[in-house]
Scaffold this motif. Structure first.
Motif, PDB file in Angstrom:
ATOM      1  N   UNK A  30      49.144 -16.138 -38.764  1.00 25.92           N
ATOM      2  CA  UNK A  30      48.536 -16.718 -39.952  1.00 25.92           C
ATOM      3  C   UNK A  30      48.714 -18.223 -39.821  1.00 25.92           C
ATOM      4  N   UNK A  31      47.606 -18.963 -39.689  1.00 26.88           N
ATOM      5  CA  UNK A  31      47.699 -20.397 -39.411  1.00 26.88           C
ATOM      6  C   UNK A  31      46.703 -21.193 -40.236  1.00 26.88           C
ATOM      7  N   UNK A  32      47.103 -22.380 -40.647  1.00 28.78           N
ATOM      8  CA  UNK A  32      46.184 -23.290 -41.324  1.00 28.78           C
ATOM      9  C   UNK A  32      45.128 -23.789 -40.361  1.00 28.78           C
ATOM     10  N   UNK A  33      45.557 -24.074 -39.121  1.00 31.38           N
ATOM     11  CA  UNK A  33      44.671 -24.600 -38.100  1.00 31.38           C
ATOM     12  C   UNK A  33      44.651 -23.632 -36.916  1.00 31.38           C
ATOM     13  N   UNK A  34      43.701 -22.694 -36.899  1.00 33.05           N
ATOM     14  CA  UNK A  34      43.675 -21.667 -35.858  1.00 33.05           C
ATOM     15  C   UNK A  34      43.556 -22.218 -34.431  1.00 33.05           C
ATOM     16  N   UNK A  35      42.969 -23.389 -34.256  1.00 33.37           N
ATOM     17  CA  UNK A  35      42.820 -23.935 -32.907  1.00 33.37           C
ATOM     18  C   UNK A  35      44.166 -24.328 -32.291  1.00 33.37           C
ATOM     19  N   UNK A  36      45.222 -24.400 -33.093  1.00 31.92           N
ATOM     20  CA  UNK A  36      46.557 -24.724 -32.576  1.00 31.92           C
ATOM     21  C   UNK A  36      47.274 -23.517 -31.976  1.00 31.92           C
ATOM     22  N   UNK A  37      46.737 -22.319 -32.174  1.00 30.76           N
ATOM     23  CA  UNK A  37      47.357 -21.118 -31.619  1.00 30.76           C
ATOM     24  C   UNK A  37      47.055 -21.086 -30.124  1.00 30.76           C
ATOM     25  N   UNK A  38      48.086 -21.263 -29.318  1.00 27.52           N
ATOM     26  CA  UNK A  38      47.916 -21.366 -27.872  1.00 27.52           C
ATOM     27  C   UNK A  38      48.023 -20.019 -27.156  1.00 27.52           C
ATOM     28  N   UNK A  39      48.632 -19.055 -27.785  1.00 30.80           N
ATOM     29  CA  UNK A  39      48.890 -17.761 -27.153  1.00 30.80           C
ATOM     30  C   UNK A  39      47.620 -16.897 -27.108  1.00 30.80           C
ATOM     31  N   UNK A  40      47.347 -16.302 -25.967  1.00 35.15           N
ATOM     32  CA  UNK A  40      46.231 -15.377 -25.825  1.00 35.15           C
ATOM     33  C   UNK A  40      46.694 -13.984 -26.230  1.00 35.15           C
ATOM     34  N   UNK A  41      45.755 -13.164 -26.679  1.00 37.46           N
ATOM     35  CA  UNK A  41      46.073 -11.781 -27.000  1.00 37.46           C
ATOM     36  C   UNK A  41      46.633 -11.565 -28.395  1.00 37.46           C
ATOM     37  N   UNK A  42      46.380 -12.508 -29.304  1.00 34.29           N
ATOM     38  CA  UNK A  42      46.834 -12.356 -30.682  1.00 34.29           C
ATOM     39  C   UNK A  42      45.627 -12.393 -31.616  1.00 34.29           C
ATOM     40  N   UNK A  43      45.783 -11.809 -32.777  1.00 34.29           N
ATOM     41  CA  UNK A  43      44.778 -11.926 -33.831  1.00 34.29           C
ATOM     42  C   UNK A  43      45.149 -13.157 -34.661  1.00 34.29           C
ATOM     43  N   UNK A  44      44.122 -13.847 -35.162  1.00 32.96           N
ATOM     44  CA  UNK A  44      44.375 -15.074 -35.922  1.00 32.96           C
ATOM     45  C   UNK A  44      43.708 -14.954 -37.278  1.00 32.96           C
ATOM     46  N   UNK A  45      44.457 -15.307 -38.324  1.00 35.82           N
ATOM     47  CA  UNK A  45      43.922 -15.366 -39.678  1.00 35.82           C
ATOM     48  C   UNK A  45      44.113 -16.795 -40.161  1.00 35.82           C
ATOM     49  N   UNK A  46      43.036 -17.405 -40.615  1.00 35.23           N
ATOM     50  CA  UNK A  46      43.126 -18.769 -41.140  1.00 35.23           C
ATOM     51  C   UNK A  46      43.451 -18.720 -42.614  1.00 35.23           C
ATOM     52  N   UNK A  47      44.376 -19.560 -43.020  1.00 37.87           N
ATOM     53  CA  UNK A  47      44.728 -19.584 -44.437  1.00 37.87           C
ATOM     54  C   UNK A  47      45.526 -20.796 -44.798  1.00 37.87           C
TER      55      UNK A  47
END
Length: 47
Positions: A30-47
């Motif tokens: 769960x991230x404010x800025x999804x582009x900062x998630x560096x790990x592959x293979x995860x689901x991302x929720x913007x919030x």
């Protein structure tokens, strides 16, 4: 195991996410800025 990580783009969070993915867990970040998630293979929720 399904895991959701709040703060997964921070210093400790990035290490925790990487370890959880390596252990074979289904990880959602769960991230404010999804582009900062560096790990592959995860689901991302913007919030």
């Amino acid at each position: 195991m399904k895991i959701i990580v709040f703060g997964g783009t921070g210093g400790v969070g990035t290490h925790f996410v990487a370890d959880a993915v390596a252990a074979g867990h289904a990880v959602t970040v769960f991230a404010r800025t999804p582009c900062k998630v560096a790990q592959q293979g995860v689901s991302i929720i913007q919030g």
